[in-house]
Design a protein around this motif. Sequence first.
Motif, mmCIF file in Angstrom:
data_model
loop_
_atom_site.group_PDB
_atom_site.id
_atom_site.type_symbol
_atom_site.label_atom_id
_atom_site.label_comp_id
_atom_site.label_asym_id
_atom_site.label_seq_id
_atom_site.Cartn_x
_atom_site.Cartn_y
_atom_site.Cartn_z
ATOM 1 N N LEU A 211 0.856 -1.182 0.000
ATOM 2 C CA LEU A 211 0.000 0.000 0.000
ATOM 3 C C LEU A 211 0.894 1.234 0.000
ATOM 4 O O LEU A 211 1.134 1.869 1.026
ATOM 5 C CB LEU A 211 -0.945 -0.037 1.201
ATOM 6 N N VAL A 212 1.406 1.522 -1.199
ATOM 7 C CA VAL A 212 2.299 2.654 -1.417
ATOM 8 C C VAL A 212 1.842 3.388 -2.673
ATOM 9 O O VAL A 212 1.045 2.875 -3.459
ATOM 10 C CB VAL A 212 3.772 2.203 -1.565
ATOM 11 N N GLU A 213 2.376 4.591 -2.871
ATOM 12 C CA GLU A 213 1.893 5.486 -3.922
ATOM 13 C C GLU A 213 1.892 4.849 -5.306
ATOM 14 O O GLU A 213 0.911 4.936 -6.056
ATOM 15 C CB GLU A 213 2.735 6.762 -3.929
ATOM 16 N N LYS A 214 2.998 4.216 -5.683
ATOM 17 C CA LYS A 214 3.126 3.746 -7.070
ATOM 18 C C LYS A 214 2.154 2.626 -7.421
ATOM 19 O O LYS A 214 1.927 2.353 -8.601
ATOM 20 C CB LYS A 214 4.555 3.294 -7.346
ATOM 21 N N LYS A 215 1.556 1.981 -6.429
ATOM 22 C CA LYS A 215 0.586 0.922 -6.712
ATOM 23 C C LYS A 215 -0.765 1.482 -7.153
ATOM 24 O O LYS A 215 -1.577 0.763 -7.732
ATOM 25 C CB LYS A 215 0.397 0.021 -5.493
ATOM 26 N N GLN A 277 -7.171 -17.388 -7.953
ATOM 27 C CA GLN A 277 -8.014 -18.390 -8.631
ATOM 28 C C GLN A 277 -9.504 -18.092 -8.459
ATOM 29 O O GLN A 277 -10.324 -18.582 -9.238
ATOM 30 C CB GLN A 277 -7.686 -19.779 -8.093
ATOM 31 N N ARG A 278 -9.836 -17.273 -7.468
ATOM 32 C CA ARG A 278 -11.236 -16.994 -7.167
ATOM 33 C C ARG A 278 -11.742 -15.686 -7.772
ATOM 34 O O ARG A 278 -12.924 -15.553 -8.116
ATOM 35 C CB ARG A 278 -11.391 -16.937 -5.637
ATOM 36 N N ALA A 279 -10.878 -14.698 -7.920
ATOM 37 C CA ALA A 279 -11.300 -13.348 -8.289
ATOM 38 C C ALA A 279 -11.823 -13.275 -9.713
ATOM 39 O O ALA A 279 -11.370 -13.990 -10.610
ATOM 40 C CB ALA A 279 -10.143 -12.363 -8.112
ATOM 41 N N ALA A 280 -12.760 -12.367 -9.930
ATOM 42 C CA ALA A 280 -13.261 -12.108 -11.278
ATOM 43 C C ALA A 280 -12.251 -11.292 -12.074
ATOM 44 O O ALA A 280 -12.106 -11.485 -13.286
ATOM 45 C CB ALA A 280 -14.594 -11.360 -11.207
ATOM 46 N N LEU A 281 -11.546 -10.375 -11.400
ATOM 47 C CA LEU A 281 -10.622 -9.486 -12.095
ATOM 48 C C LEU A 281 -9.572 -8.976 -11.124
ATOM 49 O O LEU A 281 -9.899 -8.497 -10.039
ATOM 50 C CB LEU A 281 -11.384 -8.288 -12.685
ATOM 51 N N PHE A 282 -8.316 -9.108 -11.517
ATOM 52 C CA PHE A 282 -7.204 -8.542 -10.754
ATOM 53 C C PHE A 282 -6.954 -7.144 -11.300
ATOM 54 O O PHE A 282 -6.730 -6.967 -12.501
ATOM 55 C CB PHE A 282 -5.951 -9.407 -10.929
ATOM 56 N N VAL A 283 -6.995 -6.135 -10.420
ATOM 57 C CA VAL A 283 -6.815 -4.752 -10.850
ATOM 58 C C VAL A 283 -5.556 -4.200 -10.196
ATOM 59 O O VAL A 283 -5.426 -4.194 -8.975
ATOM 60 C CB VAL A 283 -8.029 -3.872 -10.483
ATOM 61 N N ALA A 284 -4.632 -3.740 -11.038
ATOM 62 C CA ALA A 284 -3.350 -3.204 -10.571
ATOM 63 C C ALA A 284 -3.187 -1.805 -11.159
ATOM 64 O O ALA A 284 -2.541 -1.631 -12.206
ATOM 65 C CB ALA A 284 -2.207 -4.114 -11.014
ATOM 66 N N PRO A 285 -3.728 -0.774 -10.519
ATOM 67 C CA PRO A 285 -3.755 0.570 -11.100
ATOM 68 C C PRO A 285 -2.433 1.327 -10.934
ATOM 69 O O PRO A 285 -2.377 2.409 -10.347
ATOM 70 C CB PRO A 285 -4.892 1.246 -10.337
ATOM 71 N N SER A 291 8.202 10.674 -6.896
ATOM 72 C CA SER A 291 9.650 10.483 -6.819
ATOM 73 C C SER A 291 10.233 9.940 -8.118
ATOM 74 O O SER A 291 11.451 9.876 -8.283
ATOM 75 C CB SER A 291 9.986 9.503 -5.685
ATOM 76 N N GLY A 292 9.365 9.530 -9.041
ATOM 77 C CA GLY A 292 9.810 8.869 -10.259
ATOM 78 C C GLY A 292 9.729 7.366 -10.163
ATOM 79 O O GLY A 292 9.863 6.656 -11.156
ATOM 80 N N ASP A 293 9.508 6.850 -8.955
ATOM 81 C CA ASP A 293 9.444 5.413 -8.739
ATOM 82 C C ASP A 293 8.238 4.824 -9.466
ATOM 83 O O ASP A 293 7.153 5.410 -9.473
ATOM 84 C CB ASP A 293 9.349 5.133 -7.234
ATOM 85 N N GLN A 294 8.444 3.689 -10.083
ATOM 86 C CA GLN A 294 7.358 2.960 -10.721
ATOM 87 C C GLN A 294 7.719 1.491 -10.796
ATOM 88 O O GLN A 294 8.834 1.093 -10.472
ATOM 89 C CB GLN A 294 7.076 3.514 -12.121
#
Length: 389
Positions: A211-215, A277-285, A291-294
């Motif tokens: 749970l950090v900014e770049k996520k 295996q259970r989720a309908a959709l994995f969301v990675a926004p 800072s430029g981190d990604q």
Amino acid sequence: MLASTYPRWPGDHEPGFVHELAKRLVGQFHVIVLCPHAKGAAPAEMMDGVEVIRYRYAPAGLETLVNNGGIVTNLRNSRWKLLLVPGFVLLQAWHAWRLCRQRRIDVVHAHWLIPQGLIAALLGRSFVVTSHGADLYALRSKPLQALKRFVLGKAQAATVVSSAMRDAVGQLGANVDRVSVVPMGVDMAGRFMPNGAVQRSRSELLFVGRLVEKKGLRYLLDALPAVLQERPDVTLTIAGFGPDEAPLKAQARLAGLEDSVRFLGAVAQKDLPDLYQRAALFVAPFIKAESGDQEGLPVALMEAVACGCPALAGDVAGLQDIFGTQADACIVNPRDADALAHAILRQLRDPKQAVERSLSMRAAMRERLGWDHVAPRYAELLRSGRQEY
């Protein structure tokens, strides 16, 4: 191996990709990992055949530079932790120098350009350096950029975990001809696999990560009310921990999302496949942080696809290495709440097509990102750089 992020004990929820590589090299090398100590961790132990040595860099209660968010995020959120940096770097350098003298180390594998790569460059030993993302994209001051070029110039071999990162090395002014794209892998043969016996949800969104900014989780929470207008049955499961947990929970509460959002906290690696295996959709926004981190090549996203989970991700460089020809259907600008909500709903409306797309990506990914293909590439690089002392 020199590392900063490393499991503190077996089953730790901290990212374990360096250990996953280390244990797969045990049959060909005697692998020693030198990493920082953390409260509750053993100073030395054997983990899956890997000899792990954890060096002390501060009193136990203050050894907080690495865990719960990573070094870059921890320094941004707690400026006083800058005081821990000199001890962190100098003591790892001293322990590495002592190990090289006492154990006749043949080759060093430094994970991250700074500080581990710099330490390796100063040891006078043959070394391979791997950049994972934050060390390349963040830490952008001119002196640090110069140190990165120095490390890359001294290394017998250098790797980055995505093709976009190789381009970033070129922008740094370093010689890209000596840089290989070799990702961290994912266990697609034993742990992260589709499971036909599990009924996939039609309405559960899943987020896994720090749970950090770049996520970019805040942007998913921004988009969720629009998703719920069309699909009030949708829920969001959040598996992760980090310094942004309190403000993210407050955001969900203020938006009236308490009944639709579930924060699980830290989840052990062994329990992640069940979620994928259970989720309908994995969301990675994902986003590019201030800072430029990604992201370099996000492991959780690879794990989700390996489990056959439909996936949607933020538009950051490098994800084409995972999505391949399906990238246009799976990448969105998460800062645009309407676009993100629309993309989520589009995937949920046709779950059969979404799963078929994910399985197609898995098949293509298997030959490039499975550990049984990745680990031999690292072994070859380490053997080629090995010198006898």
